[in-house]
Design an enzyme around this catalytic site. Sequence first.
Site, PDB file in Angstrom:
ATOM      1  N   ASN A   1       0.059  -8.200 -11.041  1.00 54.02           N
ATOM      2  CA  ASN A   1      -1.032  -7.174 -10.538  1.00 54.02           C
ATOM      3  C   ASN A   1      -0.407  -5.912 -11.218  1.00 54.02           C
ATOM      4  O   ASN A   1       0.602  -5.469 -11.166  1.00 54.02           O
ATOM      5  CB  ASN A   1      -1.085  -7.069  -8.974  1.00 54.02           C
ATOM      6  CG  ASN A   1      -2.140  -6.005  -8.680  1.00 54.02           C
ATOM      7  OD1 ASN A   1      -1.961  -5.088  -7.925  1.00 54.02           O
ATOM      8  ND2 ASN A   1      -3.109  -6.101  -9.249  1.00 54.02           N
TER       9      ASN A   1
ATOM     10  N   LYS B   1       1.517  -9.443  -0.445  1.00 55.81           N
ATOM     11  CA  LYS B   1       1.329  -8.526  -1.702  1.00 55.81           C
ATOM     12  C   LYS B   1       2.354  -7.521  -1.555  1.00 55.81           C
ATOM     13  O   LYS B   1       2.327  -6.748  -0.503  1.00 55.81           O
ATOM     14  CB  LYS B   1      -0.077  -8.095  -1.670  1.00 55.81           C
ATOM     15  CG  LYS B   1      -0.437  -7.176  -3.160  1.00 55.81           C
ATOM     16  CD  LYS B   1      -1.623  -6.942  -3.148  1.00 55.81           C
ATOM     17  CE  LYS B   1      -2.045  -6.101  -4.598  1.00 55.81           C
ATOM     18  NZ  LYS B   1      -1.654  -4.957  -4.590  1.00 55.81           N
TER      19      LYS B   1
ATOM     20  N   CYS C   1       0.921  -1.242   0.067  1.00 60.31           N
ATOM     21  CA  CYS C   1       0.104   0.098   0.063  1.00 60.31           C
ATOM     22  C   CYS C   1       0.856   1.263   0.046  1.00 60.31           C
ATOM     23  O   CYS C   1       1.674   1.555   0.895  1.00 60.31           O
ATOM     24  CB  CYS C   1      -0.847   0.117   1.222  1.00 60.31           C
ATOM     25  SG  CYS C   1      -2.016   1.465   1.307  1.00 60.31           S
TER      26      CYS C   1
END
Length: 331
Positions: A204, A141, A102
């Site tokens: 991604n 991630k 993030c």
Amino acid sequence: MAKIGQIELGEFPLLLAPMEDVSDPPFRAVCKENGADLMYTEFISSEGLIRDAAKSRQKLDIFEYERPIGIQLFGGDIGNMVQSAEIAAAARPDLIDINYGCPVKAVACRGAGAALLQDIPKMVKMTAEIVKSTSLPVTVKTRLGWDESTKNILEVAERLQDIGIQALSIHGRTRVQMYKGEADWTLIGQVKENPRIQIPIFGNGDIDTPQKALEYKNRYGVDGVMIGRAAIGYPWIFREIKEYLRTGQVAPPPTMAERVQATKKHFEFSIRWKGDRLGVFEMRRHYTNYFKGVPDFKPFRMRLVEAPTEADVLAILDEVADTYASVGVAV
């Protein structure tokens, strides 16, 4: 067959990315219905879970039809992350995912999310402690690196695999890029090609068409793709990609009836899960996306975002369906 631990995901799974204020149960329901193979909760603050904050606790809600599903956690303190992983495991997800990607200031400037890309030893130690604390598969991630000069994903992938993660999803941008520019999948492909890497690698970033999904599958060899922004208001992206991979044919876009049906399902679930007032209010952000590209839709959109009650919204959606029924074409 892509597998995370004992979780079988199929030949080329499509993952729904964890997105704050988007990937809640109502949104996940319409994505699952349209073919998402693995989904994640919104990312959840480890500190919020430990404080027993209501908003963080509510994000632990998962439902049987969603499986397999992962709970994603973020935080900058190793002890808090371990404790929050134990709390999350009690909600019985299929896996625990750690957010090291993030980029937003509210997260990264607190030493969490993508900030850990600046401290790989701490990232590795945190991950190792979480892996040891749970019997669930742990996945990660992350991004390519913090900035152009520190694209350390090749090292990160090896070190995280070595301490026990069971899959890695990589966003093809650095933290400094945020969501700007084009995602660079070159390093994602190099991670996948590394003979030392044995865990699934999911790519991604910028997957917004079936054609691109197939192109990137073939070019970079990833085990599956994770889709985020392209699914917002368009959960059909999953079924369209699957159809294209299976047949090479482009599936027809959703009809207006399908758009209305998905919007209703999302909305009615939001009411049940969030309550009348919040369910009506928070659904307003989604109407533009569900009806993007529909000609002459602006008056309906304005009425939907101003509608005060569940009954009002449903009545307008019925009117939308009736108004466009005679057109009978997908848009």
